[in-house]
Scaffold this active site. Structure first.
Site, mmCIF file in Angstrom:
data_model
loop_
_atom_site.group_PDB
_atom_site.id
_atom_site.type_symbol
_atom_site.label_atom_id
_atom_site.label_comp_id
_atom_site.label_asym_id
_atom_site.label_seq_id
_atom_site.Cartn_x
_atom_site.Cartn_y
_atom_site.Cartn_z
ATOM 1 N N CYS A 113 55.556 69.510 32.137
ATOM 2 C CA CYS A 113 57.014 69.316 32.131
ATOM 3 C C CYS A 113 57.578 69.053 30.742
ATOM 4 C CB CYS A 113 57.407 68.190 33.072
ATOM 5 S SG CYS A 113 56.939 68.531 34.770
ATOM 6 N N HIS A 246 64.640 64.999 31.473
ATOM 7 C CA HIS A 246 63.840 65.786 32.413
ATOM 8 C C HIS A 246 64.248 65.383 33.827
ATOM 9 C CE1 HIS A 246 60.698 67.787 34.445
ATOM 10 N NE2 HIS A 246 59.951 66.723 34.673
ATOM 11 N N ASN A 276 62.704 69.486 40.424
ATOM 12 C CA ASN A 276 61.945 69.407 39.169
ATOM 13 C C ASN A 276 61.470 70.816 38.795
ATOM 14 O OD1 ASN A 276 60.053 69.066 37.144
ATOM 15 N ND2 ASN A 276 59.025 67.330 38.114
HETATM 16 N N1 COA Z 1 58.876 62.279 53.432
HETATM 17 C C1 COA Z 1 58.765 61.144 54.121
HETATM 18 N N2 COA Z 1 57.896 60.160 53.807
HETATM 19 C C2 COA Z 1 57.125 60.353 52.722
HETATM 20 C C3 COA Z 1 57.203 61.536 51.964
HETATM 21 C C4 COA Z 1 58.122 62.518 52.357
HETATM 22 N N3 COA Z 1 58.272 63.677 51.689
HETATM 23 N N4 COA Z 1 56.315 61.447 50.933
HETATM 24 C C5 COA Z 1 55.702 60.261 51.055
HETATM 25 N N5 COA Z 1 56.186 59.609 52.152
HETATM 26 C C6 COA Z 1 55.809 58.277 52.636
HETATM 27 C C7 COA Z 1 54.416 57.874 52.205
HETATM 28 O O1 COA Z 1 53.440 58.389 53.074
HETATM 29 C C8 COA Z 1 54.507 56.393 52.235
HETATM 30 O O2 COA Z 1 54.381 55.960 53.573
HETATM 31 P P1 COA Z 1 53.598 54.599 53.941
HETATM 32 O O3 COA Z 1 54.393 53.500 53.269
HETATM 33 O O4 COA Z 1 53.657 54.574 55.432
HETATM 34 O O5 COA Z 1 52.234 54.745 53.362
HETATM 35 C C9 COA Z 1 55.942 56.097 51.803
HETATM 36 O O6 COA Z 1 56.669 57.313 52.047
HETATM 37 C C10 COA Z 1 56.069 55.741 50.350
HETATM 38 O O7 COA Z 1 55.282 56.656 49.593
HETATM 39 P P2 COA Z 1 55.263 56.646 48.014
HETATM 40 O O8 COA Z 1 54.384 57.746 47.534
HETATM 41 O O9 COA Z 1 54.988 55.242 47.546
HETATM 42 O O10 COA Z 1 56.808 57.003 47.729
HETATM 43 P P3 COA Z 1 57.604 56.942 46.394
HETATM 44 O O11 COA Z 1 58.780 56.103 46.538
HETATM 45 O O12 COA Z 1 56.710 56.711 45.202
HETATM 46 O O13 COA Z 1 58.152 58.451 46.292
HETATM 47 C C11 COA Z 1 57.689 60.413 45.008
HETATM 48 C C12 COA Z 1 57.258 59.531 46.188
HETATM 49 C C13 COA Z 1 56.696 61.536 44.868
HETATM 50 C C14 COA Z 1 59.071 60.976 45.348
HETATM 51 C C15 COA Z 1 57.789 59.568 43.725
HETATM 52 O O14 COA Z 1 56.619 58.789 43.592
HETATM 53 C C16 COA Z 1 57.958 60.377 42.466
HETATM 54 O O15 COA Z 1 58.982 61.009 42.270
HETATM 55 N N6 COA Z 1 56.970 60.285 41.557
HETATM 56 C C17 COA Z 1 57.027 60.867 40.235
HETATM 57 C C18 COA Z 1 57.039 62.338 40.346
HETATM 58 C C19 COA Z 1 57.081 62.980 39.027
HETATM 59 O O16 COA Z 1 57.888 62.641 38.215
HETATM 60 N N7 COA Z 1 56.194 63.945 38.880
HETATM 61 C C20 COA Z 1 56.155 64.850 37.852
HETATM 62 C C21 COA Z 1 56.115 64.284 36.510
HETATM 63 S S1 COA Z 1 56.966 65.448 35.642
#
Ligand code: COA
Length: 319
Positions: A113, A246, A276
């Site tokens: 990215c 970003h 993204n």
């Molecule tokens: N829909 C519904 N529930 C979801 C889900 C979805 N698409 N994805 C994950 N969950 C659930 C998980 O299973 C978890 O459930 P649990 O509490 O029962 O275990 C809960 O939601 C929280 O999961 P978590 O992974 O902690 O969520 P989060 O708040 O961190 O959000 C992302 C997930 C991926 C959106 C977030 O972590 C993110 O944006 N990360 C950075 C991504 C990024 O920048 N990547 C590229 C770098 S360029």
């Protein structure tokens, strides 16, 4: 000393749209969850047969038109991408073949990215060194091709698109500074599973990400990156006109804006409509801000990105 400035911007989004409601039908997720946790509502997806270089060409031609320059004048092409059309030739060379300005150096940079920030930094150095007089810098990605549409942790995030800037020499600096960083010790947190020498998997190779760990590291590193850019230029936070971040997650963008003491109305946000788009995300957001009239000549912009590797970086730009 010769410095570089942005002469024109351009971007391209494929026509296909994948909304949160489309994803609801495919996997265990909801529009409300995706919007609340990421800020994303829809992403653009390439049509069958449409490629990264196709999108790069649209964005590049738009940047050339905006700058009033001809493709034949370009003497350097750098494309940031982690989703190239082919393993080789690289996307920069393929783009050059389309534009017809044969003979100049053309390359692609793979920094996930952060690819556009890396490409911009390299092009700026070519111009400062007197090696280039007109550099095309592109970020272009077909991330939908690397996304497992059964993985709700990644399928909700990524989209396709391209953005470009044309850089030329100037007496007054436009690119005030760039800072690039990488930390290769976190491979397991964010990667694509296959490759040429490591081997491809018969069932397909996709982005694998430990979302919440990546989130925390991104917020931390971007916070440090924006401080670094301002300190290097001996500028205070109040000097900035626009943050052009970003577009990975609205909560990461909000955290960086808070760190800078900037209200969200001074941040160019496209994540709801683009998702993204990796290397394409910063130049796409920049072009949106320029074309809708928010970003004006003379404004001070802070561009930043964080991505797989990890890689991250910033560019402080007088537009
Ligand atoms: N829909 C519904 N529930 C979801 C889900 C979805 N698409 N994805 C994950 N969950 C659930 C998980 O299973 C978890 O459930 P649990 O509490 O029962 O275990 C809960 O939601 C929280 O999961 P978590 O992974 O902690 O969520 P989060 O708040 O961190 O959000 C992302 C997930 C991926 C959106 C977030 O972590 C993110 O944006 N990360 C950075 C991504 C990024 O920048 N990547 C590229 C770098 S360029």
């Amino acid at each position: 000393m010769t410095r570089s400035r942005i002469l024109g911007t351009g971007s391209y989004l494929p026509a296909g749209l994948l909304t949160n409601f489309d994803l609801e039908k495919r996997m265990d997720t909801t529009d409300a969850w995706i919007r609340e946790r990421t800020g994303i509502e829809r992403r653009h997806i390439v049509a069958p047969g449409e490629t990264t270089v196709d999108m790069a060409e649209h964005a590049a031609r738009a940047a050339l038109t905006a700058a009033g320059r001809a493709a034949r004048e370009v003497d350097l092409i750098i494309v940031g991408t982690c989703t190239p059309d082919l393993i080789f030739p690289n996307c920069g060379v393929m783009l050059q073949g389309r534009l017809g300005n044969l003979g100049c150096p053309a390359l692609s940079v793979e920094a996930a990215c952060s690819g556009f920030i890396y490409a911009l930094s390299l092009a700026d150095k070519f111009i400062r060194a007197g090696e280039s007089k007109l550099a095309l810098v592109v970020g272009a990605e077909s991330l939908s091709k690397l996304t497992n549409m059964n993985d709700r942790g990644t399928a909700i995030l990524f989209g396709d698109g391209a953005g470009a800037v044309l850089l030329g020499p100037a007496a007054e600096p436009g690119i005030l500074s760039t800072h690039l960083h990488a930390d290769g010790s976190h491979l397991e947190l964010l990667r694509c599973t296959g490759g040429v020498s490591a081997g491809f998997h018969p069932e397909g190779d996709y982005i694998k990400m430990a979302g919440s760990e990546v989130f925390k590291i991104a917020v931390n590193m971007l916070g440090r990156a924006v401080d670094e850019a301002l300190e290097a230029n001996q500028l205070g936070r109040e000097a900035l006109t626009w943050l052009v971040p970003h577009q990975a997650n609205i909560r990461i963008i909000q955290a960086t804006a808070k760190k800078l003491g900037m209200s969200m109305d001074r941040v160019i946000v496209t994540v709801a409509d683009h998702g993204n788009t990796s290397s394409a995300s910063v130049p796409l957001a920049l072009d949106v801000g320029v074309r809708d009239g928010r970003i004006k000549r003379g404004d001070l912009l802070l561009l930043e990105a964080f991505g797989g590797g990890f890689t991250w970086g910033s560019a402080l730009v007088r537009y």
